[in-house]
Design a protein around this motif. Structure first.
Motif, mmCIF file in Angstrom:
data_model
loop_
_atom_site.group_PDB
_atom_site.id
_atom_site.type_symbol
_atom_site.label_atom_id
_atom_site.label_comp_id
_atom_site.label_asym_id
_atom_site.label_seq_id
_atom_site.Cartn_x
_atom_site.Cartn_y
_atom_site.Cartn_z
ATOM 1 N N ALA A 1 15.668 -0.684 7.858
ATOM 2 C CA ALA A 1 14.898 -0.302 9.044
ATOM 3 C C ALA A 1 14.308 1.088 8.873
ATOM 4 N N ARG A 2 15.102 2.004 8.342
ATOM 5 C CA ARG A 2 14.604 3.364 8.148
ATOM 6 C C ARG A 2 13.481 3.405 7.111
ATOM 7 N N SER A 3 13.542 2.517 6.124
ATOM 8 C CA SER A 3 12.514 2.508 5.083
ATOM 9 C C SER A 3 11.145 2.147 5.638
ATOM 10 N N PHE A 4 11.108 1.332 6.689
ATOM 11 C CA PHE A 4 9.816 0.981 7.276
ATOM 12 C C PHE A 4 9.106 2.220 7.825
ATOM 13 N N TYR A 5 9.882 3.169 8.335
ATOM 14 C CA TYR A 5 9.291 4.375 8.924
ATOM 15 C C TYR A 5 8.826 5.368 7.860
ATOM 16 N N ALA A 6 9.140 5.094 6.595
ATOM 17 C CA ALA A 6 8.653 5.958 5.514
ATOM 18 C C ALA A 6 7.189 5.675 5.211
ATOM 19 N N TYR B 1 0.820 -1.219 0.000
ATOM 20 C CA TYR B 1 0.000 0.000 0.000
ATOM 21 C C TYR B 1 0.853 1.268 0.000
ATOM 22 N N GLY B 2 2.106 1.157 0.434
ATOM 23 C CA GLY B 2 2.944 2.345 0.523
ATOM 24 C C GLY B 2 2.563 3.227 1.701
ATOM 25 N N ASN B 3 2.753 4.530 1.553
ATOM 26 C CA ASN B 3 2.510 5.479 2.635
ATOM 27 C C ASN B 3 1.172 6.190 2.455
ATOM 28 N N HIS B 4 0.444 6.357 3.575
ATOM 29 C CA HIS B 4 -0.833 7.090 3.536
ATOM 30 C C HIS B 4 -0.932 8.096 4.679
ATOM 31 N N ASP B 5 0.221 8.505 5.199
ATOM 32 C CA ASP B 5 0.292 9.566 6.209
ATOM 33 C C ASP B 5 -0.636 9.320 7.395
ATOM 34 N N GLY B 6 -0.736 8.070 7.803
ATOM 35 C CA GLY B 6 -1.507 7.733 8.995
ATOM 36 C C GLY B 6 -2.984 7.514 8.769
ATOM 37 N N ALA B 7 -3.464 7.643 7.540
ATOM 38 C CA ALA B 7 -4.895 7.483 7.262
ATOM 39 C C ALA B 7 -5.291 6.010 7.293
ATOM 40 N N TRP B 8 -6.590 5.764 7.553
ATOM 41 C CA TRP B 8 -7.130 4.411 7.492
ATOM 42 C C TRP B 8 -7.297 3.990 6.034
ATOM 43 N N ILE B 9 -6.921 2.742 5.737
ATOM 44 C CA ILE B 9 -7.078 2.199 4.397
ATOM 45 C C ILE B 9 -7.630 0.780 4.491
ATOM 46 N N ASP B 10 -8.108 0.254 3.355
ATOM 47 C CA ASP B 10 -8.588 -1.125 3.317
ATOM 48 C C ASP B 10 -8.200 -1.749 1.976
ATOM 49 N N GLU B 11 -8.771 -2.909 1.677
ATOM 50 C CA GLU B 11 -8.382 -3.632 0.464
ATOM 51 C C GLU B 11 -8.784 -2.925 -0.829
ATOM 52 N N TYR B 12 -9.673 -1.948 -0.738
ATOM 53 C CA TYR B 12 -10.046 -1.188 -1.924
ATOM 54 C C TYR B 12 -9.052 -0.065 -2.221
ATOM 55 N N THR B 13 -8.175 0.239 -1.282
ATOM 56 C CA THR B 13 -7.188 1.298 -1.471
ATOM 57 C C THR B 13 -6.183 0.891 -2.549
ATOM 58 N N ALA C 1 -2.971 0.137 -4.363
ATOM 59 C CA ALA C 1 -1.607 -0.194 -3.947
ATOM 60 C C ALA C 1 -0.633 0.784 -4.591
ATOM 61 N N ALA C 2 0.329 1.267 -3.781
ATOM 62 C CA ALA C 2 1.335 2.205 -4.274
ATOM 63 C C ALA C 2 2.643 1.948 -3.529
ATOM 64 N N PRO C 3 3.245 0.797 -3.758
ATOM 65 C CA PRO C 3 4.447 0.420 -2.997
ATOM 66 C C PRO C 3 5.608 1.374 -3.223
ATOM 67 N N LEU C 4 6.385 1.598 -2.146
ATOM 68 C CA LEU C 4 7.526 2.490 -2.227
ATOM 69 C C LEU C 4 8.833 1.740 -2.432
ATOM 70 N N SER C 5 9.020 0.659 -1.687
ATOM 71 C CA SER C 5 10.283 -0.065 -1.734
ATOM 72 C C SER C 5 10.289 -1.066 -2.885
ATOM 73 N N GLU C 6 11.477 -1.440 -3.311
ATOM 74 C CA GLU C 6 11.604 -2.417 -4.379
ATOM 75 C C GLU C 6 11.018 -3.752 -3.961
ATOM 76 N N ARG C 7 11.231 -4.143 -2.674
ATOM 77 C CA ARG C 7 10.718 -5.441 -2.228
ATOM 78 C C ARG C 7 9.192 -5.466 -2.248
ATOM 79 N N SER C 8 8.546 -4.331 -1.927
ATOM 80 C CA SER C 8 7.085 -4.286 -1.966
ATOM 81 C C SER C 8 6.559 -4.236 -3.397
ATOM 82 N N LYS C 9 7.304 -3.596 -4.288
ATOM 83 C CA LYS C 9 6.910 -3.593 -5.703
ATOM 84 C C LYS C 9 6.939 -5.016 -6.253
#
Length: 287
Positions: A246-251, A106-118, A120-128
């Motif tokens: 580790a730092r990437s998780f906090y993004a 899902y990537g980053n959503h600045d703390g907002a609530w999301i669900d399966e309809y959101t 996907a916008a992965p940031l890291s290569e592993r999530s892509k």
């Protein structure tokens, strides 16, 4: 049920133990001969598979399997199971496939609530790569008619992998990044969610996460309170010495809903919050 598992790791083993009374046979893959021996001791037929070529005996095992769990990360070439054994799976007589993915897609959503309809916008290569693998499995389901459940897991913890143990071993860190929250899931609830889905086979995506996304320091502080010890000193995230991973998780900052898992499968969480889980492990054992 005859279950085959690609990647017999922490979560997969919990699923196997959850299903023990229902299994007529279980086999699973590992990369190491040493791990293969330990699987055999646990009553699991071991198969060596490193993802670069078909594993010996796996095609024959898949031909006899009724259920499949895939718990192997994709690499730069794609999903190793589909690449090396996709044809074997097409020829198999499977009634359900479960694929373990991550909420990292899902990537980053600045703390907002999301669900399966959101979206996907992965940031890291592993999530892509994970999202590409998910799509590969969904295409496989469409082409074959075999139900494939995609399970997007949040941060996994449980016995041997938790804040209580980290405190005990002096490894706990109390990083402070204002506004940051993480989702978590106890391994018992991964196993429970997979069991519920295997009983109601469907091609669908499920978020597997508990009820309460929360700040990482809250978990450490609660664990310290249970143990009657002082929490480790607070560390400003911006000044912390962290690995790039580790730092990437906090993004990524989001609150992920588990409503579909409850509504569609009727699943009731054994550990709906980190407090409930830590309370349980403090009483029953966290190592």
């Amino acid at each position: 049920m005859r279950l085959f598992v690609f990647g017999m790791g922490y979560s997969a083993l919990a699923f196997v133990e959850k299903l023990r009374d229902r299994l007529d046979w279980v086999g699973g893959t590992t990369r190491s001969v040493e791990k293969a021996a330990s699987l055999l001791e646990r009553g699991i037929a071991p198969f060596l598979f490193d993802g670069t070529s078909p594993g010996d005996g796996i095609a024959e095992a898949l031909a006899e399997a009724t259920h499949l769990l895939v718990s192997i990360a994709p690499d730069e070439d794609g999903d190793p199971v589909l690449l090396q054994h996709g044809g074997d799976l097409e020829a198999a007589n499977l009634s359900w496939i479960g694929y373990l993915s991550t909420i990292g897609v899902y990537g980053n959503h600045d703390g907002a609530w999301i669900d399966e309809y959101t979206q996907a916008a992965p940031l890291s290569e592993r999530s892509k790569r994970r999202l590409e693998a998910e799509n590969g499995w969904l295409e496989f389901a469409e082409e074959t008619g075999i139900p494939v459940g995609i399970f997007r897991l949040s941060g996994i913890y449980g016995p041997g992998r938790n804040a209580l143990l980290n405190l005990e071993e002096g490894k706990a860190r109390r990083l402070i990044k204002p506004g940051q929250v993480f989702n978590r899931i106890h391994v018992d609830d991964i196993a429970g969610a997979l069991e519920a889905a295997s009983l109601s086979p469907d091609t669908r995506i499920y978020n597997v996460t508990d009820d309460e996304p929360s700040a990482p320091q809250d978990v450490i502080e609660y664990a310290a309170e249970l143990m009657g010890v002082a929490p480790p000193p607070a560390i400003d995230f911006e000044k912390a010495d962290l690995s790039p991973m580790a730092r990437s998780f906090y993004a990524e900052n989001k609150r992920v809903s588990n409503a579909r898992l409850k509504d569609a499968l009727g699943y009731s969480f054994r550990h709906p919050t980190y407090r409930a889980a830590l309370d349980h492990m403090f009483k029953t054992g966290w190592r």
